[in-house]
Motif scaffolding. Structure first.
Motif, mmCIF file in Angstrom:
data_model
loop_
_atom_site.group_PDB
_atom_site.id
_atom_site.type_symbol
_atom_site.label_atom_id
_atom_site.label_comp_id
_atom_site.label_asym_id
_atom_site.label_seq_id
_atom_site.Cartn_x
_atom_site.Cartn_y
_atom_site.Cartn_z
ATOM 1 N N SER A 11 -4.155 4.196 -0.885
ATOM 2 C CA SER A 11 -2.926 4.837 -0.422
ATOM 3 C C SER A 11 -3.116 5.670 0.835
ATOM 4 O O SER A 11 -2.127 6.051 1.471
ATOM 5 C CB SER A 11 -2.347 5.714 -1.541
ATOM 6 O OG SER A 11 -2.168 4.975 -2.719
ATOM 7 N N SER A 40 0.820 -1.210 0.000
ATOM 8 C CA SER A 40 0.000 0.000 0.000
ATOM 9 C C SER A 40 0.855 1.261 0.000
ATOM 10 O O SER A 40 0.482 2.271 -0.603
ATOM 11 C CB SER A 40 -0.943 0.001 1.216
ATOM 12 O OG SER A 40 -0.218 -0.066 2.432
ATOM 13 N N GLY A 54 0.971 4.532 -3.863
ATOM 14 C CA GLY A 54 0.738 5.941 -4.143
ATOM 15 C C GLY A 54 1.240 6.348 -5.512
ATOM 16 O O GLY A 54 0.688 7.249 -6.161
ATOM 17 N N CYS A 57 -3.322 2.294 3.649
ATOM 18 C CA CYS A 57 -1.901 2.441 3.971
ATOM 19 C C CYS A 57 -1.688 3.073 5.343
ATOM 20 O O CYS A 57 -0.977 2.515 6.188
ATOM 21 C CB CYS A 57 -1.216 3.274 2.895
ATOM 22 S SG CYS A 57 0.546 3.531 3.180
#
Length: 313
Positions: free
Chosen positions: A229, A23, A27, A233
């Motif tokens: 993201s 994760s 991005g 994440c």
């Protein structure tokens, strides 16, 4: 009668680490899609705004009442861990600091966290863990070597990249020190996202406006950045920080450059190189060395802030 302490399954940390690195590197995908039709500051504004607005009703209705002191702390971490960290690298790239150099510096976060953990948290890393940290940094350098150049950007732009990395590392260990990660994750993340969104709004407005382009790739990129993201994440990152030491959690970030290259190969057909696989092998060995071996030496801890078990309530 004293009940035995619950021990996490031995696969819990490897699975969590894998989720974090996948994760963390994701991005790249969202930025790649969204920034094709918009300025990166506009992308960051809509990423943080949508993330905060989606979380807002849950933050207000679920969880303890948020006091003024807790609110101000989370806003400060939003400035550090989102606005200064993400915005600093975006600004550096905008000033033509080579992307490979920016990526290399950003991926040295674990080294900075390891260096800050002892004076701020009192977490003493063993020689094995320091070796693993150094090997992780070496693996990142090997992966990034082909794309490295110094470019012609102004000197202050290079300092911005280093400062952004150090701000994120410092904010991470301070959250452990102050215990602010014990706030429910959806509440803390909501405050941080909305705080960063206000600041990114000023930057995006200065660059030309806040209206998003009516473009499918931009929409897909923002959705990816918000759901995967940001929510996934940052959620995994904060849960990991509650359960493990900051140095151990951050060490897996060393794996993000080769995993990012795998994303680029799978989705955009970018070629892979032998250096990537060599760097990946070196980094994997370094991350393995930083992982706990089942015993904790004197002065070292892997659970919770300041050596205390993390409170998950």
């Amino acid at each position: 009668m004293t009940l035995p302490k619950h021990q996490p399954h031995r696969l819990a940390w490897p699975l969590m680490a894998a989720a974090l690195v996948v994760s963390w590197s994701s991005g790249f995908v969202g930025i790649r899609y969204a920034s094709e039709s918009a300025d990166v500051m506009l992308v960051l504004f809509w990423r943080t705004l949508m993330s905060g607005l989606i979380l807002l009703p849950f933050a207000l209705m679920i969880g303890p009442r948020i006091g003024a002191r807790a609110l101000m702390r989370q806003m400060a971490f939003g400035v550090a861990m989102m606005f200064l960290y993400l915005g600093g690298f975006a600004l550096a790239i905008g000033q033509r600091v080579p992307t490979g150099l920016v990526a290399l510096i950003s991926d040295l976060v674990p080294l900075a966290i390891a260096a800050l953990s002892q004076p701020i948290l009192g977490h003493r890393l063993t020689s094995r863990q320091w070796t693993g940290t150094a090997l992780g940094a070496l693996g990142v350098l090997i992966v990034s070597l082909n794309s490295l150049s110094f470019g012609t950007a102004p000197g202050w732009a290079y300092m911005v990249t280093i400062a952004s990395m150090m701000v994120f590392a410092l904010a991470t260990v301070l959250q452990k020190r102050m215990g602010t990660i014990d706030m429910p994750i959806h509440q803390g993340l909501c405050i941080q996202c909305l705080t960063a969104a206000m600041l990114f709004a000023a930057c995006a407005g200065w660059n030309g406006g806040l209206m998003p382009p009516l473009d499918g790739r931009f929409g897909f990129g923002i959705a990816w950045l918000v759901l995967f993201s940001t929510f996934f994440c940052y959620g995994v990152y904060y849960v990991s920080l509650r359960l493990h030491s900051a140095a151990q959690v951050s060490s897996v970030i060393y794996l993000s450059p080769p995993v990012t290259m795998l994303w680029a190969w799978l989705l955009f057909g970018e070629p892979l190189s032998a250096a990537m696989f060599l760097g990946l092998a070196v980094t994997l060995f370094g991350v393995w060395l930083t992982s706990p071996r089942g015993t904790v030496s004197k002065g070292e801890t892997s659970l919770g802030p300041i050596g205390q078990p993390a409170d998950l309530s």
